[in-house]
Design an enzyme around this catalytic site. Sequence first.
Site, PDB file in Angstrom:
ATOM      1  N   GLY A  36       0.786  -1.239   0.000  1.00 11.25           N
ATOM      2  CA  GLY A  36       0.000   0.000   0.000  1.00 11.25           C
ATOM      3  C   GLY A  36       0.813   1.280   0.000  1.00 11.25           C
ATOM      4  O   GLY A  36       0.261   2.372  -0.088  1.00 11.25           O
ATOM      5  N   GLN A  37       2.159   1.157   0.090  1.00  7.90           N
ATOM      6  CA  GLN A  37       2.962   2.380   0.115  1.00  7.90           C
ATOM      7  C   GLN A  37       2.874   3.078  -1.243  1.00  7.90           C
ATOM      8  O   GLN A  37       2.665   2.415  -2.261  1.00  7.90           O
ATOM      9  CB  GLN A  37       4.436   2.058   0.412  1.00  7.90           C
ATOM     10  CG  GLN A  37       4.655   1.436   1.765  1.00  7.90           C
ATOM     11  CD  GLN A  37       5.097  -0.008   1.621  1.00  7.90           C
ATOM     12  OE1 GLN A  37       4.398  -0.810   1.015  1.00  7.90           O
ATOM     13  NE2 GLN A  37       6.237  -0.334   2.175  1.00  7.90           N
ATOM     14  N   PRO A  38       3.069   4.422  -1.262  1.00  5.47           N
ATOM     15  CA  PRO A  38       2.900   5.168  -2.514  1.00  5.47           C
ATOM     16  C   PRO A  38       3.654   4.562  -3.700  1.00  5.47           C
ATOM     17  O   PRO A  38       3.142   4.508  -4.796  1.00  5.47           O
ATOM     18  CB  PRO A  38       3.446   6.565  -2.177  1.00  5.47           C
ATOM     19  CG  PRO A  38       3.226   6.682  -0.703  1.00  5.47           C
ATOM     20  CD  PRO A  38       3.387   5.303  -0.129  1.00  5.47           C
ATOM     21  N   PHE A  82       4.119   1.625  -4.521  1.00  2.00           N
ATOM     22  CA  PHE A  82       3.495   0.436  -5.121  1.00  2.00           C
ATOM     23  C   PHE A  82       2.150   0.742  -5.783  1.00  2.00           C
ATOM     24  O   PHE A  82       1.599  -0.098  -6.486  1.00  2.00           O
ATOM     25  CB  PHE A  82       3.289  -0.670  -4.079  1.00  2.00           C
ATOM     26  CG  PHE A  82       4.577  -1.218  -3.547  1.00  2.00           C
ATOM     27  CD1 PHE A  82       5.531  -1.741  -4.404  1.00  2.00           C
ATOM     28  CD2 PHE A  82       4.836  -1.203  -2.187  1.00  2.00           C
ATOM     29  CE1 PHE A  82       6.724  -2.222  -3.913  1.00  2.00           C
ATOM     30  CE2 PHE A  82       6.031  -1.683  -1.687  1.00  2.00           C
ATOM     31  CZ  PHE A  82       6.990  -2.199  -2.551  1.00  2.00           C
TER      32      PHE A  82
END
Length: 200
Positions: free
Chosen positions: A91-93, A95
């Site tokens: 979910g990190q930016p 990805f």
Amino acid sequence: MQGFFRSIYDWLLRMFWYVGARASSRSSGGRCVRATEMDVTMVGLQNAGKSSLLRVLAGGEFTVDSIPTIGFNTKRVQKGHVTLKCWDLGGQPRFRPMWERYCRGVNAIVYIVDAADRQSLTASTDELRDLVSKPTLEGIPLLVLGNKSDLPDVLSVDELIDAMELKSITKREVSCYGISAKEETNLDAVLRWLIARSNR
Ligand code: GDP
Ligand code: MG
């Protein structure tokens, strides 16, 4: 000689198929049942609870400290004769650009939101809007899950529907449930919803 081994191999394969088919028809009371596989992609911001939910759905234990998913994590969840092939995407930016690629052609998209984290709700809503605006994902059923319902002061399902403006998402079926991966609340409803979207 190679042909000889090949024919033994083919024979063994046929035997496995036959035994497997008999076992499955016995377990279903003699009716022959076709196994169904479906693809599901789980997306949402980091910390929403995607990996926890997938672990619990797959029969694992809930753990408080979970390690951020790097890239993606995949698991198969077997329910009756339906196998859900689930992709849990980081979910990190960095990805997020890959979400669309992994959502193409799936039976359902599950979008997970931390319903107790009001601060990240705008960011979560923006990412969802961006995802559902992709022409390649048109028509794919969407299930929005407000996770962590065990925590105090969580948004209710109605509040989540309003805050994320889910009613304005068109050209697809949209549902929203409140769940807790930790306490395994409402997970049966999630599985039922997903299985009903398989192409049986
Ligand atoms: P992901 O980044 O979306 O994969 O989120 P994780 O599954 O890694 O979970 C992030 C954090 O939220 C972890 O500390 C989990 O233990 C916690 N968490 C996940 N689901 C729940 C839940 O239903 N209730 C509570 N209280 N905590 C949860
Ligand atoms: Mg994760």
